[in-house]
Design a protein around this motif. Sequence first.
Motif, PDB file in Angstrom:
ATOM      1  N   MET B   1     -19.359  -3.840  17.783  1.00  0.00           N
ATOM      2  CA  MET B   1     -20.356  -4.802  17.296  1.00  0.00           C
ATOM      3  C   MET B   1     -20.561  -4.644  15.797  1.00  0.00           C
ATOM      4  O   MET B   1     -20.432  -5.590  15.032  1.00  0.00           O
ATOM      5  CB  MET B   1     -21.668  -4.567  18.047  1.00  0.00           C
ATOM      6  N   ALA B   3     -18.644  -3.165  13.781  1.00  0.00           N
ATOM      7  CA  ALA B   3     -17.396  -3.458  13.096  1.00  0.00           C
ATOM      8  C   ALA B   3     -17.233  -4.958  12.882  1.00  0.00           C
ATOM      9  O   ALA B   3     -16.771  -5.404  11.834  1.00  0.00           O
ATOM     10  CB  ALA B   3     -16.223  -2.906  13.903  1.00  0.00           C
ATOM     11  N   ARG B   4     -17.639  -5.725  13.901  1.00  0.00           N
ATOM     12  CA  ARG B   4     -17.482  -7.172  13.783  1.00  0.00           C
ATOM     13  C   ARG B   4     -18.383  -7.733  12.696  1.00  0.00           C
ATOM     14  O   ARG B   4     -17.991  -8.612  11.934  1.00  0.00           O
ATOM     15  CB  ARG B   4     -17.787  -7.843  15.122  1.00  0.00           C
ATOM     16  N   ILE B   5     -19.591  -7.205  12.635  1.00  0.00           N
ATOM     17  CA  ILE B   5     -20.507  -7.666  11.592  1.00  0.00           C
ATOM     18  C   ILE B   5     -19.938  -7.306  10.224  1.00  0.00           C
ATOM     19  O   ILE B   5     -19.933  -8.108   9.301  1.00  0.00           O
ATOM     20  CB  ILE B   5     -21.913  -7.042  11.776  1.00  0.00           C
ATOM     21  N   ALA B   7     -16.816  -6.940   9.429  1.00  0.00           N
ATOM     22  CA  ALA B   7     -15.703  -7.830   9.118  1.00  0.00           C
ATOM     23  C   ALA B   7     -16.216  -9.188   8.675  1.00  0.00           C
ATOM     24  O   ALA B   7     -15.700  -9.801   7.740  1.00  0.00           O
ATOM     25  CB  ALA B   7     -14.797  -7.973  10.341  1.00  0.00           C
ATOM     26  N   ALA B   8     -17.288  -9.651   9.325  1.00  0.00           N
ATOM     27  CA  ALA B   8     -17.848 -10.960   9.011  1.00  0.00           C
ATOM     28  C   ALA B   8     -18.425 -10.981   7.600  1.00  0.00           C
ATOM     29  O   ALA B   8     -18.223 -11.931   6.857  1.00  0.00           O
ATOM     30  CB  ALA B   8     -18.925 -11.332  10.030  1.00  0.00           C
ATOM     31  N   THR B   9     -19.112  -9.880   7.214  1.00  0.00           N
ATOM     32  CA  THR B   9     -19.704  -9.850   5.879  1.00  0.00           C
ATOM     33  C   THR B   9     -18.626  -9.760   4.807  1.00  0.00           C
ATOM     34  O   THR B   9     -18.778 -10.302   3.730  1.00  0.00           O
ATOM     35  CB  THR B   9     -20.675  -8.666   5.713  1.00  0.00           C
ATOM     36  N   ARG B  10     -17.521  -9.085   5.152  1.00  0.00           N
ATOM     37  CA  ARG B  10     -16.444  -9.011   4.167  1.00  0.00           C
ATOM     38  C   ARG B  10     -15.800 -10.384   3.948  1.00  0.00           C
ATOM     39  O   ARG B  10     -15.378 -10.715   2.864  1.00  0.00           O
ATOM     40  CB  ARG B  10     -15.394  -7.987   4.617  1.00  0.00           C
ATOM     41  N   ARG B  11     -15.752 -11.174   5.024  1.00  0.00           N
ATOM     42  CA  ARG B  11     -15.159 -12.513   4.889  1.00  0.00           C
ATOM     43  C   ARG B  11     -16.137 -13.512   4.294  1.00  0.00           C
ATOM     44  O   ARG B  11     -15.736 -14.559   3.813  1.00  0.00           O
ATOM     45  CB  ARG B  11     -14.698 -13.006   6.264  1.00  0.00           C
TER      46      ARG B  11
END
Lengths: 406, 279
Positions: B1, B3-5, B7-11
């Motif tokens: 979870m 990790a997904r957040i 990744a989302a903030t990096r994108r």
Amino acid sequence: MAEVAFEGVSKVYADGTRAVSEMALEVRDGEFVVLVGPSGCGKTTALRMVAGLEEISEGRLRIGERVVNHVPSRDRDIAMVFQSYALYPHLTVYDNIAFGLKLKKVAKDEIERRVERASRVLDLGGLLDRKPRALSGGQRQRVAMGRAIVREPQAFLMDEPLSNLDAKLRVQMRAEISRLQDDLGVTTLYVTHDQVEAMTMGDRVAVMRKGELQQVAPPQELYDRPVNLFVGGFIGSPAMNLLTARLEREGGWRAVLGDGVALTLDDEMVAARPGIAAYAGREVVLGIRPEDLEDAALADGAPEDRRLRGELRLRESLGSEVMAHVAVTARAAETGVERELGEHAGLNAIGGDGSGTAVLVGRLSPRTQAREGEQLELVVDTRALHIFDPQSGLGIYDANAGGAGT
Amino acid sequence: MAARIGAATRRAPLQILLAVVALLWLVPTIGLFLTSLMPPDLISAEGWWKIFSQPSLATFDNYRAVFDDQDLMTALWTTVQIAVGNTVLLVLVSAMAGYAFAWLPFPGRDPLFVVVIALLVVPLQTALIPIFSLYQTTGLFDTVLGLVLFHTAFGLPFGIFLMRNFFIGIPKDLLESARIDGASELTIFFRLVLPLGLPAIASLAIFQFLWTWNDLLVALTFGRETQPITVAVFTQLRQFGGNIELIAPASFISLAIPLAVFFAFQRYFAQGLLAGSVK
């Protein structure tokens, strides 16, 4: 159903290349004939001429009573199974199978009946609504077969239909196609480069080389009495060992392989080959099948004059048997044919290093204790030797020098 | 979870940037749409962004006026006739020619194909005057048929090129198998080649439809009474200068239809662009 007859059929391309040369072959009604040969030998071209996909340059091609040289594919009443299966990707399995019938305006309930029966025979029941891309390789192959079967054609043509399957499936489909052809009794011409398929499936096997038919015979006869070096070397795996030998007649017959190395020929074998008389004192090509070699340690009482000695270069254990590569004092035959065969087989079946030794491949019993690098004594079953004329390459059988005798 | 957040903030920065670019790109279209919703007297006095502060101003009266305008409606119908007519004709001819160039052996096939390719470089403007005099003498001037034929003719080199190159990728075994199954060339074309060529056909159709729908130059040259919507809007602009309450909604309608067509077929369109690149 009908016979398919090649009557002096040739295919000549614009640049003069003869892909198929004066081919004469009759596939009898209901017969399963396999065309086999190395790649580029013209077997597929021959098949495509029957299908009407290649024009026939010379000769006549007959299907039943009808000469079909100028009949377009769609009117020849034949069905073909392609190597790639050639399924129509946008149609369901049902529509793929029914395609040819719909084009022929066969009644709808008749189409349904035939597709249903074919899907039952081929075990395609639950797949009829699927598209080809949702099928496995084996299932696609069955659909391609189904498409041919429902047409109820005069003849089946198959162009390497199993070569895209994995080994296990290939064995299974091999048996299945044979059984199907038996049940349906449809005249079948089957092209393959795989000699195992040829031997196991065909009622008769036709071996081709460079556009020319070499021999047409039932599988066992092809194996036992190859008409020439090419057929002898091509049929059988590992391939037949081919050595240069001088025949000598001193009471009995001997084949001299090298300095002090000779094999005494079996009397019965000689008697069965009257043509041999003309070769006394001359060089011939001696063919020894791998299974006719055995570890002398396992063959008690084998005559001393039927043995070869050499270093075991390579031992390949297959569990059920051991392939032994043995360098013996002899000369490997050099007629050009074996190089051609070597390329095809991709193995060093007939190897030599030019220094008076030749490497023989023997199919030995797994009980052999021989180790690599050691000396090994082989017993040769001289009853099963093959003898060929080194110039013409023809097998020596009948008195009329080098006739095939079949 | 987590990790997904992460990744989302990096994108996120990239996605915000893309959204901003897309928005900027859409400003003229949005402006046009909002202008078309404003009362006529307000358009000349205020910018279209006025509507953001006074949403109650928005009205569809302008659209009603356009739909009541007989000339504009006729022009719209003319555009539909030209665009649909030439697209259908082009696709049919290109597909047939493409099939022939790909699969039917006939003498002079390859040189002829080279000639077709060479025609790709002929600019349509060079043909305007000769075709104009040709149309004058043949009576095709100022007709829908004349415009359809012109667009079709200039679409053909690209159409044939696209179709031929797509069809040549169809495995030969399929066609041969169909032949053995008893199909004639025509059956093969309609039951096998056309369905398999759908992605390429959709691409060609969309290209040609958009291109001819938006055409002004050709229609202006070969039509007088026969006016497609582009020409009709253009004349409004010239005659009345500030006739914006009619121009804005008419332009937006003219823009919306090909957009709808594009979205309806974009699935094939995207596929078509990848045709042959992935097997």
